[in-house]
Enzyme design. Structure first.
Site, PDB file in Angstrom:
ATOM      1  N   ASN A   9       0.871  -1.178   0.000  1.00 23.75           N
ATOM      2  CA  ASN A   9       0.000   0.000   0.000  1.00 23.75           C
ATOM      3  C   ASN A   9       0.907   1.227   0.000  1.00 23.75           C
ATOM      4  OD1 ASN A   9      -1.820   2.051   0.489  1.00 23.75           O
ATOM      5  ND2 ASN A   9      -2.180   1.500   2.626  1.00 23.75           N
ATOM      6  N   LYS A  11       0.052   4.280  -0.335  1.00 29.65           N
ATOM      7  CA  LYS A  11      -0.594   5.485   0.223  1.00 29.65           C
ATOM      8  C   LYS A  11      -0.359   6.674  -0.705  1.00 29.65           C
ATOM      9  CE  LYS A  11       0.170   3.566   4.775  1.00 29.65           C
ATOM     10  NZ  LYS A  11       0.124   3.777   6.205  1.00 29.65           N
ATOM     11  N   HIS A  89      -9.428   1.358   4.912  1.00 29.49           N
ATOM     12  CA  HIS A  89      -8.149   1.521   5.614  1.00 29.49           C
ATOM     13  C   HIS A  89      -8.373   2.445   6.819  1.00 29.49           C
ATOM     14  CE1 HIS A  89      -4.024   2.670   6.494  1.00 29.49           C
ATOM     15  NE2 HIS A  89      -3.647   1.594   5.816  1.00 29.49           N
ATOM     16  N   GLU A  91      -6.777   4.812   7.936  1.00 30.39           N
ATOM     17  CA  GLU A  91      -6.579   6.251   7.661  1.00 30.39           C
ATOM     18  C   GLU A  91      -7.831   6.842   7.026  1.00 30.39           C
ATOM     19  OE1 GLU A  91      -2.888   5.764   5.537  1.00 30.39           O
ATOM     20  OE2 GLU A  91      -1.906   5.192   7.411  1.00 30.39           O
ATOM     21  N   GLU A 159      -5.444  -4.907  10.547  1.00 27.71           N
ATOM     22  CA  GLU A 159      -4.405  -3.910  10.765  1.00 27.71           C
ATOM     23  C   GLU A 159      -4.687  -3.159  12.067  1.00 27.71           C
ATOM     24  OE1 GLU A 159      -2.396  -2.779   6.825  1.00 27.71           O
ATOM     25  OE2 GLU A 159      -4.108  -1.454   7.065  1.00 27.71           O
ATOM     26  N   GLY A 165       2.693   1.985  10.879  1.00 28.18           N
ATOM     27  CA  GLY A 165       3.722   3.012  10.768  1.00 28.18           C
ATOM     28  C   GLY A 165       4.431   3.334  12.077  1.00 28.18           C
ATOM     29  N   SER A 198       3.385  -2.411  10.419  1.00 33.50           N
ATOM     30  CA  SER A 198       4.831  -2.487  10.670  1.00 33.50           C
ATOM     31  C   SER A 198       5.456  -3.831  10.285  1.00 33.50           C
ATOM     32  CB  SER A 198       5.142  -2.141  12.133  1.00 33.50           C
ATOM     33  OG  SER A 198       4.802  -0.789  12.394  1.00 33.50           O
TER      34      SER A 198
HETATM   35  C1  PEP Z   1      -0.694   0.224   6.121  1.00 28.27           C
HETATM   36  O1  PEP Z   1      -0.787   1.423   6.002  1.00 28.27           O
HETATM   37  O2  PEP Z   1      -1.590  -0.490   5.627  1.00 28.27           O
HETATM   38  C2  PEP Z   1       0.435  -0.324   6.843  1.00 28.27           C
HETATM   39  C3  PEP Z   1       0.345  -1.552   7.264  1.00 28.27           C
HETATM   40  O3  PEP Z   1       1.513   0.494   7.029  1.00 28.27           O
HETATM   41  P1  PEP Z   1       2.954   0.094   7.642  1.00 28.27           P
HETATM   42  O4  PEP Z   1       3.355  -1.213   7.030  1.00 28.27           O
HETATM   43  O5  PEP Z   1       3.854   1.209   7.238  1.00 28.27           O
HETATM   44  O6  PEP Z   1       2.774  -0.023   9.108  1.00 28.27           O
END
Ligand code: PEP
Length: 239
Positions: A9, A11, A89, A91, A159, A165, A198
């Site tokens: 992803n 973003k 997601h 976000e 998630e 992040g 992460s």
């Molecule tokens: C994400 O935004 O879906 C995500 C898992 O980000 P990260 O791997 O950077 O934690």
């Protein structure tokens, strides 16, 4: 056999110069049995459509077309070369106020356009600390998954919001317990359940060894071939 999927992803990251990373990822994907998905910014999908990787968008509108300035529909993403779209997601849920019902409507729109919907769910840090994780996920699952979701039309990504992040992850036991809980509530037990939050080359092998983890949804580490390819390879080597 459940699908095994390494999904990136990007973003709101990536301009045309970054397509070299997508190209290197696509080349590596060609040699693997696991599926590699890349959720690119919509502006890059058409330019990447000939690469040997499954492309997707990061959101879509619930309507196929209309007076929705700035939005993109699922048929538009499909037309550009996408085969999947991420919906719900955290976000989008947090920053754009998307509810479970809105996420389900987007997932239905994706499926109507022939796209696989990657439906994201996850608890906040406060919910995790308050012991509410399973209750939150059960509600998100029943509210966000369209009726009749199948392993072909749908992927679920767990998630934890506090893991995205941050460099933090739940313990392997926690991830496995949550994934088993999710699988028990799916309309089709073969729907792939990805872990996101992460994921890195350092922890991917451990996470992907868990019985109910079918792959990962990866943010930061998917932007560069040098960090995403080892994650794809860890999934290939797992189990
Ligand atoms: C994400 O935004 O879906 C995500 C898992 O980000 P990260 O791997 O950077 O934690």
């Amino acid at each position: 056999m459940r699908r095994r999927i390494a999904a990136g992803n990007w973003k709101m990251n990536g301009v045309s110069a970054d397509l070299r990373e997508a190209r290197a990822i696509a080349q590596a994907a060609q040699g693997l049995a696991v599926e590699t998905l890349l959720g690119l910014p919509a502006t890059l999908i058409m330019a990447a459509r000939d690469m040997s990787v499954t492309l997707g968008g990061q959101d879509c509108h619930a309507e196929p077309k209309g007076a929705f300035t700035g939005d993109l529909s699922a048929p538009m993403l499909a037309d550009a070369g996408a085969q999947f779209v991420i919906v719900g997601h955290s976000e989008r849920r947090a920053l754009h106020g998307e509810t479970d019902a809105a996420v389900a409507a987007k997932a239905r729109a994706a499926q109507a356009a022939g796209l696989t919907a990657v439906i994201c769910i996850g608890e906040t840090e406060a919910q995790y600390r308050g012991g509410a994780t399973l209750e939150v996920l059960a509600a998100q699952l029943s509210g966000s998954l369209p009726a009749g979701a199948t392993a072909e039309s749908t992927i679920v990504a767990y998630e934890p919001v506090w893991a995205i992040g941050t460099g933090l992850t739940p313990t392997p036991d926690e991830i496995q317990a949550v994934h088993a809980f999710i699988r028990d509530r799916l309309p089709d037990r073969d729907i792939a359940v990805l872990y996101g939050g992460s994921v890195s080359p350092a922890n991917a092998a451990t996470i992907f060894s868990l019985a109910d983890v079918d792959g990962g949804l990866v943010g930061g580490a998917s932007l560069k071939a040098e960090t995403f390819i080892p994650i794809m390879q860890a999934l290939e080597d797992a189990r």
